[in-house]
Design a protein around this motif. Structure first.
Motif, PDB file in Angstrom:
ATOM      1  N   TRP A 107      19.958  53.675  14.992  1.00 56.19           N
ATOM      2  CA  TRP A 107      18.601  53.472  14.509  1.00 56.19           C
ATOM      3  C   TRP A 107      17.646  54.385  15.265  1.00 56.19           C
ATOM      4  O   TRP A 107      17.933  54.828  16.371  1.00 56.19           O
ATOM      5  N   SER A 108      16.509  54.599  14.652  1.00 62.64           N
ATOM      6  CA  SER A 108      15.465  55.379  15.318  1.00 62.64           C
ATOM      7  C   SER A 108      14.806  54.526  16.395  1.00 62.64           C
ATOM      8  O   SER A 108      15.106  53.340  16.551  1.00 62.64           O
ATOM      9  N   ASP A 109      13.895  55.130  17.139  1.00 61.73           N
ATOM     10  CA  ASP A 109      13.053  54.338  18.035  1.00 61.73           C
ATOM     11  C   ASP A 109      12.222  53.372  17.195  1.00 61.73           C
ATOM     12  O   ASP A 109      11.906  53.635  16.026  1.00 61.73           O
ATOM     13  N   ALA A 110      11.861  52.241  17.777  1.00 61.51           N
ATOM     14  CA  ALA A 110      11.071  51.247  17.060  1.00 61.51           C
ATOM     15  C   ALA A 110       9.656  51.771  16.810  1.00 61.51           C
ATOM     16  O   ALA A 110       9.054  52.412  17.675  1.00 61.51           O
ATOM     17  N   ILE A 111       9.139  51.499  15.604  1.00 59.04           N
ATOM     18  CA  ILE A 111       7.823  51.969  15.186  1.00 59.04           C
ATOM     19  C   ILE A 111       6.996  50.773  14.722  1.00 59.04           C
ATOM     20  O   ILE A 111       7.472  49.968  13.914  1.00 59.04           O
ATOM     21  N   LYS A 112       5.771  50.645  15.217  1.00 57.13           N
ATOM     22  CA  LYS A 112       4.895  49.586  14.721  1.00 57.13           C
ATOM     23  C   LYS A 112       4.377  49.976  13.348  1.00 57.13           C
ATOM     24  O   LYS A 112       3.898  51.092  13.150  1.00 57.13           O
ATOM     25  N   LEU A 113       4.495  49.058  12.392  1.00 58.35           N
ATOM     26  CA  LEU A 113       4.126  49.345  11.012  1.00 58.35           C
ATOM     27  C   LEU A 113       2.648  49.693  10.914  1.00 58.35           C
ATOM     28  O   LEU A 113       1.782  48.929  11.365  1.00 58.35           O
ATOM     29  N   ASP A 114       2.347  50.839  10.323  1.00 59.29           N
ATOM     30  CA  ASP A 114       0.976  51.296  10.135  1.00 59.29           C
ATOM     31  C   ASP A 114       0.466  50.741   8.799  1.00 59.29           C
ATOM     32  O   ASP A 114       0.655  51.346   7.743  1.00 59.29           O
ATOM     33  N   SER A 115      -0.140  49.575   8.857  1.00 55.60           N
ATOM     34  CA  SER A 115      -0.590  48.885   7.655  1.00 55.60           C
ATOM     35  C   SER A 115      -1.601  47.818   8.044  1.00 55.60           C
ATOM     36  O   SER A 115      -1.563  47.294   9.167  1.00 55.60           O
ATOM     37  N   PRO A 116      -2.513  47.450   7.138  1.00 55.61           N
ATOM     38  CA  PRO A 116      -3.412  46.319   7.402  1.00 55.61           C
ATOM     39  C   PRO A 116      -2.687  45.017   7.691  1.00 55.61           C
ATOM     40  O   PRO A 116      -3.288  44.075   8.201  1.00 55.61           O
ATOM     41  N   ILE A 117      -1.394  44.977   7.374  1.00 56.11           N
ATOM     42  CA  ILE A 117      -0.588  43.805   7.729  1.00 56.11           C
ATOM     43  C   ILE A 117      -0.780  43.481   9.206  1.00 56.11           C
ATOM     44  O   ILE A 117      -0.957  42.326   9.594  1.00 56.11           O
ATOM     45  N   ASN A 118      -0.761  44.513  10.028  1.00 54.10           N
ATOM     46  CA  ASN A 118      -0.818  44.327  11.479  1.00 54.10           C
ATOM     47  C   ASN A 118      -2.240  44.178  12.025  1.00 54.10           C
ATOM     48  O   ASN A 118      -2.437  44.172  13.241  1.00 54.10           O
ATOM     49  N   ASP A 119      -3.218  44.033  11.138  1.00 54.63           N
ATOM     50  CA  ASP A 119      -4.570  43.716  11.601  1.00 54.63           C
ATOM     51  C   ASP A 119      -4.673  42.243  12.002  1.00 54.63           C
ATOM     52  O   ASP A 119      -5.693  41.819  12.564  1.00 54.63           O
ATOM     53  N   ASP A 120      -3.643  41.488  11.711  1.00 55.29           N
ATOM     54  CA  ASP A 120      -3.615  40.059  11.980  1.00 55.29           C
ATOM     55  C   ASP A 120      -2.432  39.770  12.910  1.00 55.29           C
ATOM     56  O   ASP A 120      -1.649  40.668  13.244  1.00 55.29           O
ATOM     57  N   LEU A 121      -2.293  38.504  13.329  1.00 55.64           N
ATOM     58  CA  LEU A 121      -1.065  38.070  13.999  1.00 55.64           C
ATOM     59  C   LEU A 121      -0.098  37.643  12.905  1.00 55.64           C
ATOM     60  O   LEU A 121      -0.395  36.729  12.135  1.00 55.64           O
ATOM     61  N   VAL A 122       1.034  38.311  12.825  1.00 57.34           N
ATOM     62  CA  VAL A 122       1.926  38.116  11.675  1.00 57.34           C
ATOM     63  C   VAL A 122       3.384  38.065  12.110  1.00 57.34           C
ATOM     64  O   VAL A 122       3.762  38.571  13.169  1.00 57.34           O
ATOM     65  N   PHE A 123       4.183  37.431  11.255  1.00 53.03           N
ATOM     66  CA  PHE A 123       5.636  37.437  11.484  1.00 53.03           C
ATOM     67  C   PHE A 123       6.373  37.065  10.207  1.00 53.03           C
ATOM     68  O   PHE A 123       5.782  36.909   9.146  1.00 53.03           O
TER      69      PHE A 123
END
Length: 301
Positions: A150-166
């Motif tokens: 796998w590649s290095d882990a990447i934080k998703l670039d999306s408004p999804i991550n404007d909140d606390l989510v799982f």
């Protein structure tokens, strides 16, 4: 004449070789099929513990299973009873054997906790939740699939991550479904050529930790019936106008006197996986045929 005989001999050898190759392929495919799901016999309408001693281990909390589209890789969350953090574990079917279960460690220690893995149905990414401190920085991350890693882990670039989510998972068309921790509600982000530039709330009567079926025909969620009671799993069916039905409990076969949570569906839509807490507060993973969902649909609609 000799030339004609030679041609006949060569043709016969070619046909025989093709037959042997086809037979070998059939044997290999059959053997591989028999070894799916760690060689376990698939369940019917009664849930059974999944992979005891491998995934479901007494005294450990295991949950949130995700399979690759070809069903030859498995990823799941787990932590020991005396551990405070969860990790993602995996195993791969190579030949006719599953590799020993290992910890994935996608973020390479950059985040304290990794859980809720979800393999994309195009097999290019593995989404997951990672954070340092609970209820403070839960975000969606992913790794890209390389040839054998796998590649290095990447934080998703999306408004999804404007909140606390799982608890993210992906439908066949690429739409992402997830839970907002701060709002305790379900949301989804439509797939726009591999990007997720907007999010929309899913209008449900109740429920969170939702899992969308591959074709988006139904959404599984879990919730408490009443405060301080155990969690049960419910299904919401999509109406023709795109709205969702009232949550319908999955019945006594799935919902017991203990808590059931973390539902997921295999990529082929055949099996429902979920975890169930036991008396000693550990939890095992169970699986059951999705025919139970089909029966609920036929009874209620």
């Amino acid at each position: 004449m000799k030339f004609i005989k030679l041609l006949i001999l060569v043709f016969a050898l070619f046909v025989n070789a093709c037959k042997n190759k086809k037979q070998h392929s059939i044997v290999s495919d059959s053997s591989t099929t028999e070894n799916l799901y760690f060689g376990q016999k698939p369940p019917g309408l009664i849930p059974e513990v999944f992979a005891p001693g491998i995934v479901s281990i007494n005294g450990r909390n295991a949950s949130t299973i995700s399979f690759s589209p070809d069903l030859d890789e498995i990823y799941f969350s787990a932590h020991e009873k005396d551990e405070e953090t969860s990790s993602i574990y995996f195993s791969k079917l190579k030949g006719n054997k599953w590799t020993p279960v290992k910890r994935a460690n996608f973020t390479d220690g950059k985040k304290n906790e990794e859980l809720y893995p979800s393999v994309s149905l195009n097999d290019k990414r593995i989404y997951f939740t990672a954070f340092d401190s609970i209820f403070s920085d839960e975000k969606i991350w992913y790794v890209n699939r390389l040839e054998d890693s796998w590649s290095d882990a990447i934080k998703l670039d999306s408004p999804i991550n404007d909140d606390l989510v799982f608890y993210i998972n992906q439908a066949k068309n690429g739409d992402l479904f997830y839970t907002s921790i701060s709002k305790a509600k379900m949301y989804y982000a439509p797939n726009k050529n591999g990007e997720f530039p907007e999010v929309q709330e899913i209008e449900l009567e109740f429920g969170h930790h939702g899992f969308i079926s591959p074709s988006q025909e139904y959404l599984l969620v879990y919730n408490r019936k009443k405060e301080n009671e155990d969690h049960d799993i419910y299904v919401c069916f999509k109406e023709k106008d795109g709205t969702w039905t009232k949550p319908i409990p999955l019945g006594n076969e799935v919902n017991s006197n203990f808590s059931e949570s973390c539902p997921s569906i295999t990529p082929d839509g055949k099996y429902l996986f979920f975890n169930r807490s036991d008396e000693d507060e550990s939890s095992n993973v169970y699986w059951v045929s999705t025919e139970i969902i089909d029966k609920l649909r036929s009874v209620n609609f």
